[in-house]
Design an enzyme around this catalytic site. Structure first.
Site, PDB file in Angstrom:
ATOM      1  N   HIS A  36     -58.220 -51.833 -37.684  1.00 28.10           N
ATOM      2  CA  HIS A  36     -59.404 -51.990 -38.533  1.00 28.10           C
ATOM      3  C   HIS A  36     -60.211 -50.716 -38.660  1.00 28.10           C
ATOM      4  O   HIS A  36     -60.771 -50.397 -39.699  1.00 28.10           O
ATOM      5  CB  HIS A  36     -60.282 -53.108 -37.982  1.00 28.10           C
ATOM      6  CG  HIS A  36     -60.111 -54.365 -38.750  1.00 28.10           C
ATOM      7  ND1 HIS A  36     -60.875 -55.463 -38.596  1.00 28.10           N
ATOM      8  CD2 HIS A  36     -59.228 -54.668 -39.726  1.00 28.10           C
ATOM      9  CE1 HIS A  36     -60.483 -56.403 -39.419  1.00 28.10           C
ATOM     10  NE2 HIS A  36     -59.471 -55.941 -40.119  1.00 28.10           N
ATOM     11  N   CYS A  79     -53.827 -58.606 -50.152  1.00 32.23           N
ATOM     12  CA  CYS A  79     -54.990 -57.756 -49.848  1.00 32.23           C
ATOM     13  C   CYS A  79     -54.766 -56.944 -48.573  1.00 32.23           C
ATOM     14  O   CYS A  79     -55.654 -56.226 -48.135  1.00 32.23           O
ATOM     15  CB  CYS A  79     -56.263 -58.583 -49.741  1.00 32.23           C
ATOM     16  SG  CYS A  79     -56.275 -59.724 -48.353  1.00 32.23           S
ATOM     17  N   ARG A 128     -64.746 -62.803 -48.226  1.00 33.09           N
ATOM     18  CA  ARG A 128     -64.115 -63.513 -47.113  1.00 33.09           C
ATOM     19  C   ARG A 128     -65.221 -63.857 -46.120  1.00 33.09           C
ATOM     20  O   ARG A 128     -66.035 -63.003 -45.779  1.00 33.09           O
ATOM     21  CB  ARG A 128     -63.089 -62.591 -46.462  1.00 33.09           C
ATOM     22  CG  ARG A 128     -62.591 -63.123 -45.139  1.00 33.09           C
ATOM     23  CD  ARG A 128     -61.518 -62.249 -44.586  1.00 33.09           C
ATOM     24  NE  ARG A 128     -62.045 -61.142 -43.809  1.00 33.09           N
ATOM     25  CZ  ARG A 128     -61.286 -60.199 -43.273  1.00 33.09           C
ATOM     26  NH1 ARG A 128     -59.994 -60.202 -43.450  1.00 33.09           N
ATOM     27  NH2 ARG A 128     -61.816 -59.243 -42.570  1.00 33.09           N
ATOM     28  N   GLU A 159     -52.371 -65.352 -43.647  1.00 31.24           N
ATOM     29  CA  GLU A 159     -52.155 -64.274 -42.665  1.00 31.24           C
ATOM     30  C   GLU A 159     -51.680 -64.814 -41.323  1.00 31.24           C
ATOM     31  O   GLU A 159     -51.403 -64.056 -40.408  1.00 31.24           O
ATOM     32  CB  GLU A 159     -53.427 -63.444 -42.500  1.00 31.24           C
ATOM     33  CG  GLU A 159     -54.664 -64.254 -42.154  1.00 31.24           C
ATOM     34  CD  GLU A 159     -55.928 -63.403 -42.053  1.00 31.24           C
ATOM     35  OE1 GLU A 159     -55.830 -62.172 -41.960  1.00 31.24           O
ATOM     36  OE2 GLU A 159     -57.026 -63.996 -42.048  1.00 31.24           O
ATOM     37  N   ASN A 193     -51.689 -57.480 -43.106  1.00 28.90           N
ATOM     38  CA  ASN A 193     -51.962 -56.788 -41.824  1.00 28.90           C
ATOM     39  C   ASN A 193     -51.762 -57.744 -40.654  1.00 28.90           C
ATOM     40  O   ASN A 193     -51.095 -57.433 -39.678  1.00 28.90           O
ATOM     41  CB  ASN A 193     -53.401 -56.265 -41.776  1.00 28.90           C
ATOM     42  CG  ASN A 193     -53.711 -55.362 -42.942  1.00 28.90           C
ATOM     43  OD1 ASN A 193     -52.799 -54.892 -43.599  1.00 28.90           O
ATOM     44  ND2 ASN A 193     -54.984 -55.140 -43.201  1.00 28.90           N
ATOM     45  N   ASP A 194     -52.383 -58.916 -40.772  1.00 30.73           N
ATOM     46  CA  ASP A 194     -52.231 -59.900 -39.696  1.00 30.73           C
ATOM     47  C   ASP A 194     -50.901 -60.630 -39.796  1.00 30.73           C
ATOM     48  O   ASP A 194     -50.259 -60.904 -38.787  1.00 30.73           O
ATOM     49  CB  ASP A 194     -53.392 -60.894 -39.711  1.00 30.73           C
ATOM     50  CG  ASP A 194     -54.611 -60.328 -39.000  1.00 30.73           C
ATOM     51  OD1 ASP A 194     -54.422 -59.659 -37.958  1.00 30.73           O
ATOM     52  OD2 ASP A 194     -55.735 -60.524 -39.476  1.00 30.73           O
TER      53      ASP A 194
HETATM   54  C1  PEP Z   1     -55.124 -58.736 -43.352  1.00 36.89           C
HETATM   55  O1  PEP Z   1     -55.022 -59.321 -42.269  1.00 36.89           O
HETATM   56  O2  PEP Z   1     -54.142 -58.326 -43.995  1.00 36.89           O
HETATM   57  C2  PEP Z   1     -56.437 -58.458 -43.936  1.00 36.89           C
HETATM   58  C3  PEP Z   1     -56.560 -57.994 -45.160  1.00 36.89           C
HETATM   59  O3  PEP Z   1     -57.522 -58.662 -43.199  1.00 36.89           O
HETATM   60  P1  PEP Z   1     -57.965 -57.790 -41.942  1.00 36.89           P
HETATM   61  O4  PEP Z   1     -57.221 -56.493 -41.987  1.00 36.89           O
HETATM   62  O5  PEP Z   1     -59.435 -57.629 -42.104  1.00 36.89           O
HETATM   63  O6  PEP Z   1     -57.589 -58.647 -40.787  1.00 36.89           O
HETATM   64 MG    MG Z   2     -56.620 -60.377 -41.338  1.00 35.66          MG
END
Ligand code: PEP
Ligand code: MG
Length: 593
Positions: free
Chosen positions: A191, A504, A335, A433, A456-457
């Protein structure tokens, strides 16, 4: 010395190292000569505060369990007057111009070594007491615990070298002094790395031990594209770095021409490119960078440093209204808070926590803390009168949570209507996610208005690879067949129900992966505003029919390496990473070599 990590936020930064060890809560920096006296004063004030506290503890112990145990604290009081500790620390501050916290740690190491050498087991045990008193002194040196104090009295440009650092701390720093960021932990989707990209701060992550081997005050040149960190760069190295900086600037400039152009492929398919942002002020900047809307507003950033008042409905309403106004009529997707409890500014929460990866976080936490969730939802529904707003929930694992969240929205709307507000209907979406959400996407698609795939998650949980752990970050493979299949499954589920689906996660910001995602059927993306120029450049040169064929081949591959070869074959030279274009894909390649 040259260290090599993962370039996670491109650009070049040069400055003096400020070392922050979160694991030992230690901050190391060189004190400018003019501030040495002030540093010694801080040490003295911390000693006085510690003495008062220990005296108070001693009295309390005496009152409750008798004087027998109080001697422990007498020993600590004596240590506060022991020249080996305080005077030695002051000498280090004066002689080496180290900050008081760091000098105290140095004294502690010296005393511990001395105790270790002795035969006496009693003395060896006293090491714990000295560590205890040093810990207390350090705690009292941090007058407010406020991260904005971190750069106080220090002149920029600084390079912050940390073992790990949370985005909320970065969010509160004085960025004008921050030339670059270097961390032991982390990867492309860390992050803090995401935030560094948004703030355009060059950053290198995954360095393993930079915070241990880089002495505070060292001159550093950091290249956030190549992942290189050079200590005490000589003239030649500085020239190379300057040349890279110029190339980078020229490359950025060349992207400017793409920003205002429509995001349309060669065969005429319109692609929607939106921005991931963290503050309401970013909304208008994202528009200038060519974003068609805001695809992910990480609302938890509103909580950084704001205290409990940041949770209030009114404060949030004002922030969301500002966000919508900044977006100037473009669609905004907020979100709801994706934090875990210690990150909330509420009384029983810890001081500075990270998001418990598999704990009470995201929608789970919101559903558990109804009052806080209701305040956020009311603020959002009120703000919806000021622009096209969508709301989505993070970390949803199945239909029950979506239903519970939807009914929370309905309750918030009722409360507002009872207050006389007119409440518009707004689209409610789910972040995909968590693997269980992906596997039940067909069920979720019946009751959600849209999906946004958080790769990402999703990648880290599908592959069981912690995205912040530098030891396994090379296993974090967006090109794993499991990921491609999962994305395809989610896209199909959304299509069948005719709901919108976007990506995203950071995958969308990689030019090669973007083409692959288009081939998998996606036409909506949200990414860091800085990535939009490149994305437009790429997709304006792509045919959807080609991208589909490429995805088809990738789906037949059996390993990440085979997928990569399939993509490389297809794209030819275009797949080779540009040194000036830092992407997760190229970051992984760097890792492999
Ligand atoms: C993700 O998990 O891909 C996402 C966009 O959210 P974050 O990176 O804030 O967990
Ligand atoms: Mg996430």
């Amino acid at each position: 010395m040259r260290l090599k990590g993962l370039g996670v936020s491109s650009g070049v930064g040069i400055g003096r190292a400020l070392v922050l060890k979160r694991s030992t809560r230690e901050l190391r920096f060189r004190v400018p000569a003019a501030l040495v006296a002030r540093e010694l004063e801080r040490l003295e004030e911390a000693r006085a505060r510690s003495r008062e506290q220990i005296q108070h503890i001693k009295n309390r112990m005496t009152d409750s369990v008798g004087a027998d145990h109080a001697y422990l604290f007498d020993a600590q009081l004596l240590m506060l007057d022991d020249p080996m500790l305080i005077e030695r620390t002051a000498q280090i501050v004066r002689g080496e111009r180290l900050n008081a916290e760091s000098a105290l740690q140095r004294s502690l190491q010296q005393i511990s070594a001395l105790f270790d050498r002795g035969e006496d087991p009693y003395l060896r045990e006293r090491k714990g007491d000295v560590a205890d008193i040093v810990g207390r002194l350090c705690m009292n040196l941090r007058a407010t615990g406020d991260p904005t104090d971190l750069f106080k009295g220090l002149e920029g440009p600084l390079v912050l070298v940390a073992d790990e650092i949370t985005p909320s701390v970065i969010a509160q720093l004085d960025w004008s002094k921050l030339a670059a960021l270097v961390t032991d932990a982390g990867s492309w989707t860390y992050h803090t790395a995401i935030l560094a990209r948004s703030l355009r701060i060059p950053a290198v992550a995954g360095l393993h031990n930079a915070s241990s081997v880089i002495p505070p005050g060292t001159n550093l040149a950091v290249d956030g594209s190549t992942g290189e960190v050079i200590t005490d760069p000589d003239e030649q190295a500085l020239q190379q770095v300057a040349a890279r900086r110029r190339r980078r600037a020229a490359y950025e400039l060349s992207l400017d021409e793409f920003r205002p152009l429509p995001a349309v492929t060669v065969d005429g398919v319109a692609i929607r490119l939106e921005a991931n942002i963290e503050t309401p002020e970013d909304a208008s900047r994202a528009g200038e960078r060519g974003a068609e809307g805001i695809g992910l507003f990480r609302s938890e950033f509103l909580l950084a440093g704001g205290g409990q008042s940041a949770l209030a409905e009114e404060a949030q309403f004002v922030a969301y209204r500002r966000l919508l106004e900044g977006a100037a009529g473009r669609r905004v997707t907020v979100r709801t808070f994706d934090v875990s409890e210690p990150q909330l500014p509420i009384e029983h929460a810890g001081v500075e926590g990270t998001r418990a990866p598999l704990g009470l976080r995201g929608i789970r936490l919101s559903l558990a803390l109804d009052e806080i969730f209701q305040a956020q939802l009311r603020a959002l529904l009120r703000a919806a009168a000021h622009g096209p707003l969508r709301v989505m929930f993070p970390f949803v694992s199945g239909l029950d949570e979506l239903r519970a969240a939807r009914s929370a929205v309905a309750r918030a709307a009722e409360t507002l209507r009872a207050r006389g507000h007119s409440v518009p209907d707004i689209p409610i979406g789910v972040m995909i996610e968590v693997p269980s959400a992906a596997l039940t996407a067909d069920l979720l698609a019946r009751e959600a208005d849209f999906f946004s795939i958080g790769t990402n998650d999703l990648i880290q949980y599908c592959l069981a690879v912690d995205r912040n752990d530098d030891q396994v970050s090379r296993l974090y493979e967006p090109l794993h067949p499991a990921i491609l299949r999962t994305i395809r499954m989610v896209v199909r589920a959304a299509r069948r129900r005719r709901i919108a689906v976007a990506v995203c996660g950071e995958m969308a910001a990689d030019p090669v992966l973007l083409t692959l995602l288009i081939g998998l059927g996606l036409t909506e993306f949200s990414m860091a505003p800085t990535a939009i120029g490149v994305a437009k450049q790429v997709l304006r040169g792509v045919r959807v029919s080609d991208a589909r064929r490429m995805a088809g081949r990738a789906l037949l591959a059996r390993t990440p390496a085979e997928v990569e070869h399939a993509l490389a074959d297809f794209l030819g030279a275009a797949a080779a990473g540009d040194a000036d274009r830092t992407t997760p894909h190229t970051a992984n390649e760097t890792r492999r070599t």
